[in-house]
Design an enzyme around this catalytic site. Structure first.
Site, PDB file in Angstrom:
ATOM      1  N   GLU A 122      46.809  44.446  32.684  1.00  0.00           N
ATOM      2  CA  GLU A 122      46.035  44.643  33.797  1.00  0.00           C
ATOM      3  C   GLU A 122      46.518  45.909  34.659  1.00  0.00           C
ATOM      4  O   GLU A 122      47.393  45.965  34.800  1.00  0.00           O
ATOM      5  CB  GLU A 122      45.915  43.526  34.801  1.00  0.00           C
ATOM      6  CG  GLU A 122      45.010  43.925  36.164  1.00  0.00           C
ATOM      7  CD  GLU A 122      45.452  42.570  36.999  1.00  0.00           C
ATOM      8  OE1 GLU A 122      46.470  41.922  37.215  1.00  0.00           O
ATOM      9  OE2 GLU A 122      44.483  41.997  37.747  1.00  0.00           O
ATOM     10  N   ASN A 153      37.802  45.782  38.875  1.00  0.00           N
ATOM     11  CA  ASN A 153      39.252  45.592  37.974  1.00  0.00           C
ATOM     12  C   ASN A 153      38.932  45.487  36.656  1.00  0.00           C
ATOM     13  O   ASN A 153      38.262  44.482  36.429  1.00  0.00           O
ATOM     14  CB  ASN A 153      39.720  44.613  38.664  1.00  0.00           C
ATOM     15  CG  ASN A 153      41.406  44.336  38.201  1.00  0.00           C
ATOM     16  OD1 ASN A 153      41.521  44.922  37.121  1.00  0.00           O
ATOM     17  ND2 ASN A 153      42.306  43.692  38.731  1.00  0.00           N
ATOM     18  N   LYS A 208      36.704  42.061  36.031  1.00  0.00           N
ATOM     19  CA  LYS A 208      37.186  40.778  36.354  1.00  0.00           C
ATOM     20  C   LYS A 208      36.524  40.003  37.372  1.00  0.00           C
ATOM     21  O   LYS A 208      35.722  40.684  38.310  1.00  0.00           O
ATOM     22  CB  LYS A 208      38.481  41.000  37.318  1.00  0.00           C
ATOM     23  CG  LYS A 208      39.383  40.075  37.586  1.00  0.00           C
ATOM     24  CD  LYS A 208      40.774  40.591  38.078  1.00  0.00           C
ATOM     25  CE  LYS A 208      41.744  39.495  38.338  1.00  0.00           C
ATOM     26  NZ  LYS A 208      43.157  39.943  38.923  1.00  0.00           N
ATOM     27  N   GLU A 221      42.945  42.103  46.382  1.00  0.00           N
ATOM     28  CA  GLU A 221      41.904  42.507  45.429  1.00  0.00           C
ATOM     29  C   GLU A 221      40.496  42.244  46.034  1.00  0.00           C
ATOM     30  O   GLU A 221      39.508  43.014  45.666  1.00  0.00           O
ATOM     31  CB  GLU A 221      42.018  41.554  44.238  1.00  0.00           C
ATOM     32  CG  GLU A 221      43.386  41.999  43.113  1.00  0.00           C
ATOM     33  CD  GLU A 221      43.330  41.353  41.990  1.00  0.00           C
ATOM     34  OE1 GLU A 221      42.391  41.395  41.340  1.00  0.00           O
ATOM     35  OE2 GLU A 221      44.348  40.761  41.600  1.00  0.00           O
ATOM     36  N   CYS A 265      44.065  38.596  34.258  1.00  0.00           N
ATOM     37  CA  CYS A 265      44.923  38.130  35.081  1.00  0.00           C
ATOM     38  C   CYS A 265      44.440  36.789  35.636  1.00  0.00           C
ATOM     39  O   CYS A 265      44.577  35.563  34.932  1.00  0.00           O
ATOM     40  CB  CYS A 265      45.544  38.862  36.220  1.00  0.00           C
ATOM     41  SG  CYS A 265      46.911  38.342  36.953  1.00  0.00           S
ATOM     42  N   ASN A 313      49.017  40.941  36.027  1.00  0.00           N
ATOM     43  CA  ASN A 313      50.040  41.310  36.797  1.00  0.00           C
ATOM     44  C   ASN A 313      50.526  40.021  37.829  1.00  0.00           C
ATOM     45  O   ASN A 313      49.772  39.703  38.692  1.00  0.00           O
ATOM     46  CB  ASN A 313      49.705  42.473  37.863  1.00  0.00           C
ATOM     47  CG  ASN A 313      49.791  43.727  37.290  1.00  0.00           C
ATOM     48  OD1 ASN A 313      50.705  44.489  37.350  1.00  0.00           O
ATOM     49  ND2 ASN A 313      48.664  44.254  36.799  1.00  0.00           N
TER      50      ASN A 313
HETATM   51  N1  CDV Z   1      46.613  40.107  39.676  1.00  0.00           N
HETATM   52  C1  CDV Z   1      46.425  38.800  39.792  1.00  0.00           C
HETATM   53  O1  CDV Z   1      45.302  38.199  39.506  1.00  0.00           O
HETATM   54  N2  CDV Z   1      47.448  37.951  40.021  1.00  0.00           N
HETATM   55  C2  CDV Z   1      47.331  36.458  40.338  1.00  0.00           C
HETATM   56  C3  CDV Z   1      48.463  36.296  41.497  1.00  0.00           C
HETATM   57  C4  CDV Z   1      48.216  36.859  42.620  1.00  0.00           C
HETATM   58  C5  CDV Z   1      48.536  34.662  41.737  1.00  0.00           C
HETATM   59  C6  CDV Z   1      47.458  35.748  39.391  1.00  0.00           C
HETATM   60  O2  CDV Z   1      46.853  34.752  38.913  1.00  0.00           O
HETATM   61  O3  CDV Z   1      48.588  36.060  38.465  1.00  0.00           O
END
Ligand code: CDV
Length: 261
Positions: free
Chosen positions: A47, A107, A124, A143, A169, A194
């Site tokens: 990501e 995203n 996303k 975000e 993510c 991430n």
């Molecule tokens: N980039 C993300 O979506 N990170 C989230 C963190 C913030 C919990 C994740 O679900 O890994």
């Protein structure tokens, strides 16, 4: 009739604020060549792979915010990656911040085929964090401030000899993300992430970061009979340690390959 595609999980080290797009693209090309030399036909990057994870900072100047976004894909800085991938005949998945012509911020991730053409784009859906400055938090995660949720939902495409979907993510933590793809017959789900080691809203979960990461992706794979390839940024990015733990998961739910950092 069995079909085969060799997929690489290209876990990326941290990207710091001072790293230019050109620096990062050079690193991505290096990973792409490595993966190709190991026989990969599709390389999955994380990501927001082109920049540091900028939603950790509170910004108010829209012109400054927009500097983190790509207005075209490929653009002048990313084109060398597309060109090299096409030369090697390797596809890839790339996560990045997308600013559309009509001013929407997403995203996003693109699936690029072996000819260097964009075969599919995903935006996303599950945007974690908050949208206002909350100075009492040890880390911000903004975000919701910088991105709109993807309006198209979860979609698949035919590519690489099968049916491919993407998640980004936080999407991976929700069963409906995989199920929506599963109901469309998905066979391979590519996920970039991430994830910080420390999760300030639930610090008691910190010790479970790796476990939860694999638990959700393995369940999603098993419950939907699909391959899942999850790929992280790892290491210390702007003082924030990230979990890494990229892995390739079979439809049985078993991890058949994983990064140990
Ligand atoms: N980039 C993300 O979506 N990170 C989230 C963190 C913030 C919990 C994740 O679900 O890994």
């Amino acid at each position: 009739m069995p079909r085969y595609v060799t997929v690489a999980a290209a876990q990326l080290g941290p990207v710091q604020r001072e790293h230019s797009r050109a620096d990062v693209v050079e690193r991505l090309i290096h990973l792409l060549r490595d993966a190709h030399s190991l026989g990969a036909e599709l390389v999955v990057f994380p990501e927001l792979a082109l920049t540091t994870f900028f939603p950790r900072w509170y910004m108010t100047d829209q012109a400054e915010i927009d500097l983190w976004f790509e207005r075209e894909m490929p653009g002048p800085e990313t084109k060398p990656l597309f060109d090299e991938a096409a030369r090697l005949c390797v596809g890839f998945v790339l996560g990045y911040a997308e600013l559309t012509e009509d001013g929407h911020h997403y995203n996003s991730a693109v699936l690029v085929d072996r000819d260097g053409r964009i075969a599919h784009r995903y935006r996303k859906v599950h945007l974690p964090g908050h949208d206002e400055h909350e100075p009492w938090r040890a880390f911000q995660h903004l975000e919701k401030r910088y991105f709109e949720p993807g309006p198209e939902g979860f979609t698949v495409t035919r590519a690489f000899g099968g049916i491919v979907g993407m998640l980004i993510c936080n999407d991976r933590r929700w069963p409906e993300s995989y199920r929506s793809l599963g109901l469309q017959g998905v066979e391979l789900v590519c996920i970039g992430y991430n994830t910080p080691v420390h999760n300030p809203p639930a610090p008691d979960h910190d010790r479970l970061g790796d476990f939860h990461n694999h638990l959700v992706m393995q369940s999603g794979a098993y419950q939907n009979g699909t391959w899942v390839v999850g790929v992280a940024k790892a290491g210390d990015e702007e003082g924030v340690p990230m979990i890494g733990g990229s892995c390739i998961i079979a439809p049985t739910g078993e991890k058949i390959g994983r990064a140990h950092v």
